[in-house]
Scaffold this motif. Structure first.
Motif, PDB file in Angstrom:
ATOM      1  N   ASN A 127      11.325  -2.831  -0.634  1.00  0.00           N
ATOM      2  CA  ASN A 127      10.690  -4.143  -0.525  1.00  0.00           C
ATOM      3  C   ASN A 127       9.208  -4.072  -0.914  1.00  0.00           C
ATOM      4  OD1 ASN A 127      10.105  -2.642   1.717  1.00  0.00           O
ATOM      5  ND2 ASN A 127      10.295  -4.305   3.169  1.00  0.00           N
ATOM      6  N   THR A 128       8.955  -3.804  -2.190  1.00  0.00           N
ATOM      7  CA  THR A 128       7.576  -3.699  -2.667  1.00  0.00           C
ATOM      8  C   THR A 128       6.835  -5.025  -2.586  1.00  0.00           C
ATOM      9  OG1 THR A 128       8.352  -4.014  -4.930  1.00  0.00           O
ATOM     10  CG2 THR A 128       7.992  -1.751  -4.198  1.00  0.00           C
ATOM     11  N   ALA A 129       7.557  -6.136  -2.566  1.00  0.00           N
ATOM     12  CA  ALA A 129       6.909  -7.439  -2.454  1.00  0.00           C
ATOM     13  C   ALA A 129       6.201  -7.594  -1.114  1.00  0.00           C
ATOM     14  CB  ALA A 129       7.929  -8.554  -2.645  1.00  0.00           C
ATOM     15  N   GLU A 130       6.633  -6.826  -0.118  1.00  0.00           N
ATOM     16  CA  GLU A 130       6.053  -6.915   1.223  1.00  0.00           C
ATOM     17  C   GLU A 130       4.904  -5.940   1.445  1.00  0.00           C
ATOM     18  OE1 GLU A 130       7.021  -9.328   3.301  1.00  0.00           O
ATOM     19  OE2 GLU A 130       8.355  -9.963   1.689  1.00  0.00           O
ATOM     20  N   LEU A 131       4.534  -5.165   0.432  1.00  0.00           N
ATOM     21  CA  LEU A 131       3.401  -4.251   0.579  1.00  0.00           C
ATOM     22  C   LEU A 131       2.109  -5.044   0.665  1.00  0.00           C
ATOM     23  CD1 LEU A 131       4.172  -1.290  -1.814  1.00  0.00           C
ATOM     24  CD2 LEU A 131       3.914  -1.213   0.645  1.00  0.00           C
ATOM     25  N   ALA A 147      -0.541  -0.710   3.912  1.00  0.00           N
ATOM     26  CA  ALA A 147      -1.184   0.474   3.332  1.00  0.00           C
ATOM     27  C   ALA A 147      -2.095   1.148   4.357  1.00  0.00           C
ATOM     28  CB  ALA A 147      -1.970   0.090   2.080  1.00  0.00           C
ATOM     29  N   HIS A 148      -2.822   0.341   5.133  1.00  0.00           N
ATOM     30  CA  HIS A 148      -3.677   0.905   6.178  1.00  0.00           C
ATOM     31  C   HIS A 148      -2.825   1.593   7.248  1.00  0.00           C
ATOM     32  CE1 HIS A 148      -6.491   0.503   9.764  1.00  0.00           C
ATOM     33  NE2 HIS A 148      -7.062   1.378   8.948  1.00  0.00           N
ATOM     34  N   GLY A 149      -1.690   0.999   7.588  1.00  0.00           N
ATOM     35  CA  GLY A 149      -0.781   1.614   8.549  1.00  0.00           C
ATOM     36  C   GLY A 149      -0.261   2.958   8.061  1.00  0.00           C
ATOM     37  N   LYS A 150       0.007   3.059   6.761  1.00  0.00           N
ATOM     38  CA  LYS A 150       0.439   4.339   6.173  1.00  0.00           C
ATOM     39  C   LYS A 150      -0.671   5.372   6.296  1.00  0.00           C
ATOM     40  CE  LYS A 150       3.157   6.722   3.132  1.00  0.00           C
ATOM     41  NZ  LYS A 150       2.640   8.053   3.133  1.00  0.00           N
ATOM     42  N   GLU A 151      -1.915   4.932   6.108  1.00  0.00           N
ATOM     43  CA  GLU A 151      -3.052   5.843   6.264  1.00  0.00           C
ATOM     44  C   GLU A 151      -3.155   6.334   7.708  1.00  0.00           C
ATOM     45  OE1 GLU A 151      -6.503   3.754   4.908  1.00  0.00           O
ATOM     46  OE2 GLU A 151      -5.770   3.648   2.848  1.00  0.00           O
ATOM     47  N   VAL A 152      -2.983   5.422   8.669  1.00  0.00           N
ATOM     48  CA  VAL A 152      -3.006   5.806  10.089  1.00  0.00           C
ATOM     49  C   VAL A 152      -1.882   6.807  10.361  1.00  0.00           C
ATOM     50  CG1 VAL A 152      -2.693   4.955  12.452  1.00  0.00           C
ATOM     51  CG2 VAL A 152      -4.081   3.642  10.837  1.00  0.00           C
ATOM     52  N   TRP A 153      -0.699   6.538   9.822  1.00  0.00           N
ATOM     53  CA  TRP A 153       0.460   7.421   9.961  1.00  0.00           C
ATOM     54  C   TRP A 153       0.124   8.822   9.466  1.00  0.00           C
ATOM     55  CZ3 TRP A 153       5.426   7.314  11.831  1.00  0.00           C
ATOM     56  CH2 TRP A 153       6.329   8.227  11.314  1.00  0.00           C
ATOM     57  N   GLU A 209      -6.978  -1.575  18.174  1.00  0.00           N
ATOM     58  CA  GLU A 209      -5.981  -2.636  18.005  1.00  0.00           C
ATOM     59  C   GLU A 209      -5.662  -2.844  16.529  1.00  0.00           C
ATOM     60  OE1 GLU A 209      -3.987  -4.584  19.983  1.00  0.00           O
ATOM     61  OE2 GLU A 209      -4.621  -3.210  21.561  1.00  0.00           O
ATOM     62  N   GLU A 210      -6.678  -2.761  15.683  1.00  0.00           N
ATOM     63  CA  GLU A 210      -6.460  -2.921  14.239  1.00  0.00           C
ATOM     64  C   GLU A 210      -5.553  -1.814  13.706  1.00  0.00           C
ATOM     65  OE1 GLU A 210      -8.912  -2.732  10.018  1.00  0.00           O
ATOM     66  OE2 GLU A 210     -10.022  -2.641  11.905  1.00  0.00           O
ATOM     67  N   GLU A 211      -5.796  -0.576  14.145  1.00  0.00           N
ATOM     68  CA  GLU A 211      -4.956   0.536  13.700  1.00  0.00           C
ATOM     69  C   GLU A 211      -3.530   0.403  14.234  1.00  0.00           C
ATOM     70  OE1 GLU A 211      -8.093   4.225  13.211  1.00  0.00           O
ATOM     71  OE2 GLU A 211      -7.495   3.620  15.239  1.00  0.00           O
ATOM     72  N   LEU A 269      -0.275   0.113  11.968  1.00  0.00           N
ATOM     73  CA  LEU A 269       0.829   1.053  12.112  1.00  0.00           C
ATOM     74  C   LEU A 269       2.139   0.316  12.360  1.00  0.00           C
ATOM     75  CD1 LEU A 269       1.703   3.989  12.187  1.00  0.00           C
ATOM     76  CD2 LEU A 269       1.121   4.035  14.613  1.00  0.00           C
ATOM     77  N   VAL A 270       2.100  -0.729  13.177  1.00  0.00           N
ATOM     78  CA  VAL A 270       3.301  -1.538  13.425  1.00  0.00           C
ATOM     79  C   VAL A 270       3.738  -2.237  12.137  1.00  0.00           C
ATOM     80  CG1 VAL A 270       4.144  -3.588  14.621  1.00  0.00           C
ATOM     81  CG2 VAL A 270       2.948  -1.818  15.900  1.00  0.00           C
ATOM     82  N   ALA A 271       2.790  -2.728  11.352  1.00  0.00           N
ATOM     83  CA  ALA A 271       3.132  -3.366  10.074  1.00  0.00           C
ATOM     84  C   ALA A 271       3.791  -2.354   9.132  1.00  0.00           C
ATOM     85  CB  ALA A 271       1.884  -3.955   9.424  1.00  0.00           C
ATOM     86  N   PHE A 272       3.284  -1.128   9.119  1.00  0.00           N
ATOM     87  CA  PHE A 272       3.890  -0.083   8.291  1.00  0.00           C
ATOM     88  C   PHE A 272       5.309   0.229   8.755  1.00  0.00           C
ATOM     89  CE2 PHE A 272       4.703   4.541   7.901  1.00  0.00           C
ATOM     90  CZ  PHE A 272       4.933   4.583   6.541  1.00  0.00           C
ATOM     91  N   LEU A 273       5.507   0.347  10.069  1.00  0.00           N
ATOM     92  CA  LEU A 273       6.841   0.632  10.595  1.00  0.00           C
ATOM     93  C   LEU A 273       7.797  -0.526  10.341  1.00  0.00           C
ATOM     94  CD1 LEU A 273       5.882   2.465  13.893  1.00  0.00           C
ATOM     95  CD2 LEU A 273       6.873   3.476  11.835  1.00  0.00           C
TER      96      LEU A 273
END
Length: 141
Positions: free
Chosen positions: A41-45, A50-56, A114-116, A120-124
């Motif tokens: 689902n690249t349309a949802e990136l 992307a920030h959540g992936k960085e936190v991950w 909270e932002e991180e 992270l939740v958005a990434f998951l």
């Protein structure tokens, strides 16, 4: 079979089999590359994902967890954690670590903002929405 097996026959079997499996490999590769855009689902990136992936990555979550089967098997698979638990549970669970429950593996507290946590939740959530052909094989990961 009355005739003997010859070098010529063996060579033909080898070349014929090699050609068959090369064509099969190319067909499967073509099919895979054709279906990837439908499954991911690249349309949802978004920037938040992307920030959540960085936190991950910064917190080395794959050092303990797996995501779609990739990573370590010390802690639960998180490929479908958003479906299983929901966003508020995920944030609460991360904030409550370590739980101090005896006999359980303990996740460290990363003191995420909270932002991180939201990222992270958005990434998951994004990872949960990828069509993984029913992986993990059960609801509990």
């Amino acid at each position: 079979m009355s005739e003997a097996f010859t070098k010529s026959m063996a060579r033909n079997i080898f070349y014929g089999g090699s050609l068959f499996f090369l064509l099969l490999f190319l067909a499967l590769t073509f099919d895979t590359h054709g279906t990837i855009p439908e499954r991911v689902n690249t349309a949802e990136l978004t920037e938040e994902v992307a920030h959540g992936k960085e936190v991950w990555e910064e917190n080395n979550c794959t050092g303990c967890h797996t995501l779609h089967g990739e990573g370590s098997f010390y802690a639960p698979e998180l490929g479908n954690v958003y479906t299983r638990r929901g966003p508020e549970f995920i944030k609460s669970w991360i904030k409550a670590q370590p739980t101090g429950a005896p006999g359980r593996r303990q996740m460290p507290n990363f003191d995420l903002t909270e932002e991180e946590l939201d990222a992270l939740v958005a990434f998951l959530k994004w990872a949960d929405e990828i069509d993984t052909a029913d992986w993990p094989p059960n609801v509990e990961g």
